[in-house]
Every structure is written in structure tokens, then in C-alpha cells.
Design a protein around this motif. Structure first.
Motif, PDB file in Angstrom:
ATOM      1  N   ASP A 292      15.290   9.461  12.049  1.00  0.00           N
ATOM      2  CA  ASP A 292      13.942   9.686  12.581  1.00  0.00           C
ATOM      3  C   ASP A 292      12.925   8.768  11.899  1.00  0.00           C
ATOM      4  O   ASP A 292      12.010   8.253  12.549  1.00  0.00           O
ATOM      5  N   GLU A 293      13.095   8.551  10.601  1.00  0.00           N
ATOM      6  CA  GLU A 293      12.193   7.647   9.886  1.00  0.00           C
ATOM      7  C   GLU A 293      12.323   6.220  10.402  1.00  0.00           C
ATOM      8  O   GLU A 293      11.335   5.500  10.505  1.00  0.00           O
TER       9      GLU A 293
ATOM     10  N   ALA B 157      12.715  -1.637   8.167  1.00  0.00           N
ATOM     11  CA  ALA B 157      11.520  -2.164   7.503  1.00  0.00           C
ATOM     12  C   ALA B 157      11.670  -3.643   7.163  1.00  0.00           C
ATOM     13  O   ALA B 157      10.683  -4.374   7.113  1.00  0.00           O
ATOM     14  N   ALA B 158      12.901  -4.102   6.959  1.00  0.00           N
ATOM     15  CA  ALA B 158      13.149  -5.495   6.610  1.00  0.00           C
ATOM     16  C   ALA B 158      13.185  -6.411   7.833  1.00  0.00           C
ATOM     17  O   ALA B 158      13.206  -7.631   7.691  1.00  0.00           O
ATOM     18  N   LYS B 159      13.169  -5.848   9.031  1.00  0.00           N
ATOM     19  CA  LYS B 159      13.253  -6.639  10.258  1.00  0.00           C
ATOM     20  C   LYS B 159      11.854  -7.087  10.691  1.00  0.00           C
ATOM     21  O   LYS B 159      10.858  -6.442  10.396  1.00  0.00           O
TER      22      LYS B 159
ATOM     23  N   TYR C 264       5.978   1.842  14.648  1.00  0.00           N
ATOM     24  CA  TYR C 264       4.910   1.206  13.883  1.00  0.00           C
ATOM     25  C   TYR C 264       4.967  -0.321  13.999  1.00  0.00           C
ATOM     26  O   TYR C 264       3.945  -0.979  14.158  1.00  0.00           O
ATOM     27  N   LYS C 265       6.198  -0.867  13.925  1.00  0.00           N
ATOM     28  CA  LYS C 265       6.369  -2.314  13.971  1.00  0.00           C
ATOM     29  C   LYS C 265       6.558  -2.849  15.389  1.00  0.00           C
ATOM     30  O   LYS C 265       6.800  -4.034  15.581  1.00  0.00           O
ATOM     31  N   LYS C 266       6.458  -1.958  16.374  1.00  0.00           N
ATOM     32  CA  LYS C 266       6.614  -2.316  17.793  1.00  0.00           C
ATOM     33  C   LYS C 266       7.972  -2.950  18.064  1.00  0.00           C
ATOM     34  O   LYS C 266       8.085  -3.952  18.779  1.00  0.00           O
ATOM     35  N   ILE C 267       9.011  -2.354  17.479  1.00  0.00           N
ATOM     36  CA  ILE C 267      10.384  -2.793  17.708  1.00  0.00           C
ATOM     37  C   ILE C 267      10.960  -1.950  18.835  1.00  0.00           C
ATOM     38  O   ILE C 267      10.965  -0.720  18.760  1.00  0.00           O
TER      39      ILE C 267
END
Length: 63
Positions: free
Chosen positions: A38-39, A20-22, A46-49
């Protein structure tokens, strides 16, 4: 380019909070031995990483 920064983790398990911090649209390079929750995978989607698994065959640092 700055659109897809390459990121990595030194942790044995990559967690949701770490991802989430990336920045969005990054490329996450992980070792085969690293686990990703999994999360964390959900957050990557969601962040397209993009997740790339580093193997000795495609290690750019050995060249």
C-alpha cells in the motif's frame, strides 16, 4: 520518449523503497503474481507513476 520511462521489478513484492528510487512519471509494469505494498501505491500516486499489469494477452514480447 524519455518523459515516461518503462520500469519493472524482478522482486515478488514491490516495496515503497524500490518505487521511491524510480523516476517520476514512469510506467511500472508488473506481473499479476507480483504484490505491491500500500505504501508503494501511495508513492506511485505521489510520483505520478502509472501501474500496468502485464498479462499474457497483452505481452509485447510474444509478438
Amino acid at each position: 520518449n524519455n518523459e515516461s520511462p518503462v520500469i519493472a521489478s524482478h522482486n515478488r513484492i514491490i516495496t515503497r523503497g524500490e518505487i521511491a528510487a524510480k523516476p517520476d512519471k514512469s510506467i511500472l509494469v508488473r506481473y499479476q503474481q507480483q504484490l505491491i505494498t500500500d505504501e508503494a501505491v501511495d508513492i506511485c500516486n505521489y510520483k505520478k507513476i502509472k501501474i500496468k499489469i502485464r498479462t499474457e494477452e497483452n505481452c509485447i514480447w510474444r509478438e
